[in-house]
Design a protein around this motif. Structure first.
Motif, PDB file in Angstrom:
ATOM      1  N   ALA A 182      -2.395  -4.853   1.469  1.00 56.76           N
ATOM      2  CA  ALA A 182      -3.151  -4.981   0.225  1.00 56.76           C
ATOM      3  C   ALA A 182      -3.723  -6.388   0.081  1.00 56.76           C
ATOM      4  CB  ALA A 182      -2.269  -4.634  -0.966  1.00 56.76           C
ATOM      5  N   ARG A 183      -2.908  -7.396   0.428  1.00 57.45           N
ATOM      6  CA  ARG A 183      -3.383  -8.777   0.318  1.00 57.45           C
ATOM      7  C   ARG A 183      -4.515  -9.044   1.307  1.00 57.45           C
ATOM      8  NH1 ARG A 183      -0.871 -13.542  -1.399  1.00 57.45           N
ATOM      9  NH2 ARG A 183      -2.530 -15.106  -1.641  1.00 57.45           N
ATOM     10  N   GLN A 184      -4.420  -8.489   2.504  1.00 56.26           N
ATOM     11  CA  GLN A 184      -5.502  -8.640   3.474  1.00 56.26           C
ATOM     12  C   GLN A 184      -6.789  -7.992   2.967  1.00 56.26           C
ATOM     13  OE1 GLN A 184      -4.417  -7.333   7.424  1.00 56.26           O
ATOM     14  NE2 GLN A 184      -2.350  -8.187   7.244  1.00 56.26           N
ATOM     15  N   LEU A 185      -6.635  -6.845   2.310  1.00 54.94           N
ATOM     16  CA  LEU A 185      -7.810  -6.138   1.806  1.00 54.94           C
ATOM     17  C   LEU A 185      -8.541  -6.959   0.750  1.00 54.94           C
ATOM     18  CD1 LEU A 185      -9.576  -3.579   1.549  1.00 54.94           C
ATOM     19  CD2 LEU A 185      -7.899  -2.715  -0.092  1.00 54.94           C
ATOM     20  N   PHE A 186      -7.789  -7.464  -0.240  1.00 55.50           N
ATOM     21  CA  PHE A 186      -8.433  -8.133  -1.378  1.00 55.50           C
ATOM     22  C   PHE A 186      -8.706  -9.613  -1.124  1.00 55.50           C
ATOM     23  CE2 PHE A 186      -6.353  -4.468  -3.384  1.00 55.50           C
ATOM     24  CZ  PHE A 186      -7.400  -3.961  -4.114  1.00 55.50           C
ATOM     25  N   SER A 187      -8.013 -10.226  -0.174  1.00 55.18           N
ATOM     26  CA  SER A 187      -8.202 -11.662   0.067  1.00 55.18           C
ATOM     27  C   SER A 187      -9.025 -11.959   1.314  1.00 55.18           C
ATOM     28  CB  SER A 187      -6.839 -12.359   0.189  1.00 55.18           C
ATOM     29  OG  SER A 187      -6.089 -12.226  -0.995  1.00 55.18           O
ATOM     30  N   VAL A 188      -9.129 -11.000   2.231  1.00 54.98           N
ATOM     31  CA  VAL A 188      -9.858 -11.251   3.479  1.00 54.98           C
ATOM     32  C   VAL A 188     -11.036 -10.292   3.639  1.00 54.98           C
ATOM     33  CG1 VAL A 188      -9.692 -11.371   5.984  1.00 54.98           C
ATOM     34  CG2 VAL A 188      -7.766 -12.117   4.591  1.00 54.98           C
ATOM     35  N   ILE A 189     -10.739  -8.996   3.615  1.00 56.45           N
ATOM     36  CA  ILE A 189     -11.770  -8.017   3.953  1.00 56.45           C
ATOM     37  C   ILE A 189     -12.869  -7.961   2.898  1.00 56.45           C
ATOM     38  CG2 ILE A 189     -12.214  -5.566   4.330  1.00 56.45           C
ATOM     39  CD1 ILE A 189      -9.474  -5.324   5.582  1.00 56.45           C
ATOM     40  N   ILE A 190     -12.479  -7.759   1.644  1.00 61.67           N
ATOM     41  CA  ILE A 190     -13.497  -7.622   0.593  1.00 61.67           C
ATOM     42  C   ILE A 190     -14.334  -8.893   0.441  1.00 61.67           C
ATOM     43  CG2 ILE A 190     -13.824  -7.333  -1.898  1.00 61.67           C
ATOM     44  CD1 ILE A 190     -11.639  -5.260  -1.879  1.00 61.67           C
TER      45      ILE A 190
END
Length: 318
Positions: A226-234
């Motif tokens: 979840a952190r990768q999604l909102f802090s890196v990917i998006i």
């Protein structure tokens, strides 16, 4: 010959040679520009003749009493057509329906399309087959999709009623497209199914550009999925997301196909959006009012795009 005379002759030769080289370069540049312009002339003529001239002719209809039932007189009426549009009792309903149509379609399409793109980004068996199945709806006509969902939502023999009755959710058929409180929800469901593909395609293409090293580094730092999604990917694909949303808003705002095929704007204007409303005036032969609505749509979208791009620029600067 002394060294001073040789120096003077060299300077004279260099001064004389420069203009000739410059002249050749200037002549080459002018010929190139002329050639490029001549190649562009057919495209310019085509675009002007088939795009801008019809647009101007249609725009001037908005300021005339232009009715196909009587073309012997098309007097100039100024802003009267716009006043008639705003004073129409159906205008508040149509405007509200348009907002509901755009917002109710765009948010689910974005969320579901993002989930599908994340899933299709992973490597698994037969991934290409699943991608083809997900992307297939985008190759089908919107009007055909509307006819398909019109049959599925049919109150007498529709698939939805049949499945819900077999599951025990409802005890009798529901008139999805005839009930004013359910008709807009039905057409939005059809549009969501149709538009998810566009978001999945665009977001999947953007996800392919996210470096695996960034995700590995975030994972080593202790960031979960979840952190990768909102802090890196998006953040990495934010520009693509914002532009995709803008394109879809413009598309959905000007997309009457599904509604026209499913309900025709009924019942009682409950599924009419601004473009289906414009089509109805065109069918009545009142090109003046329909052109006025078209100019209002264009003006609204231009203002919306300007503010949206300004907001997007501020977000990207952060």
């Amino acid at each position: 010959m002394t060294s001073d005379s040789l120096t003077r002759e060299g300077r004279t030769a260099s001064r004389g040679a420069a203009p000739r080289g410059t002249s050749r370069r200037r002549t080459f540049g002018a010929k190139t520009a002329l050639s490029l312009f001549l190649f562009m002339v057919p495209a310019i003529v085509f675009v002007v003749w088939f795009t801008y001239l019809p647009m101007l002719q249609g725009a001037q209809m908005a300021f005339r009493d232009w009715n196909t039932w009587d073309l012997t007189s098309t007097p100039w009426v100024g802003l009267q057509n716009f006043v008639t549009v705003f004073q129409d009792p159906a205008f508040p309903i149509v405007a509200g329906n348009t907002v509901m149509w755009v917002v109710g379609s765009i948010i689910p399409q974005l969320v579901i399309g993002f989930i599908l793109a994340l899933w299709l980004r992973k490597k698994f068996r037969f991934r290409g087959v699943y991608q083809a199945l997900v992307f297939y709806p985008w190759a089908v006509s919107g009007f055909l999709i509307g006819l398909l969902f019109r049959w599925m939502f049919n109150a007498e023999f529709g698939v939805f009623n049949d499945l819900l009755m077999k599951a025990g959710v409802i005890s009798q058929p529901v008139p999805w497209l005839a009930d004013p409180s359910l008709a807009m929800t039905s057409v939005i469901v059809a549009n969501i199914w149709y538009g998810v593909t566009f978001f999945a395609i665009m977001i999947l293409a953007a996800l392919q550009s996210v470096p695996d090293e960034l995700l590995e580094a975030a994972s080593l730092d202790g960031a979960g999925k979840a952190r990768q999604l909102f802090s890196v990917i998006i953040p990495y694909i934010s520009t693509t997301l914002l532009l995709t949303v803008l394109l879809r808003v413009i598309w959905i705002f000007n997309f009457p196909d599904i509604i026209y095929a499913m309900t025709g704007g009924g019942p009682a204007n409950r599924t009419d959006i601004i473009t289906t409303w414009m089509i109805k005036y065109t069918q009545l032969g009142n090109y003046g009012l329909s052109s006025a609505i078209g100019l209002l749509v264009m003006a609204f979208l231009l203002v919306f795009c300007a503010f949206y791009l300004m907001a997007m620029g501020r977000v990207n600067k952060r």
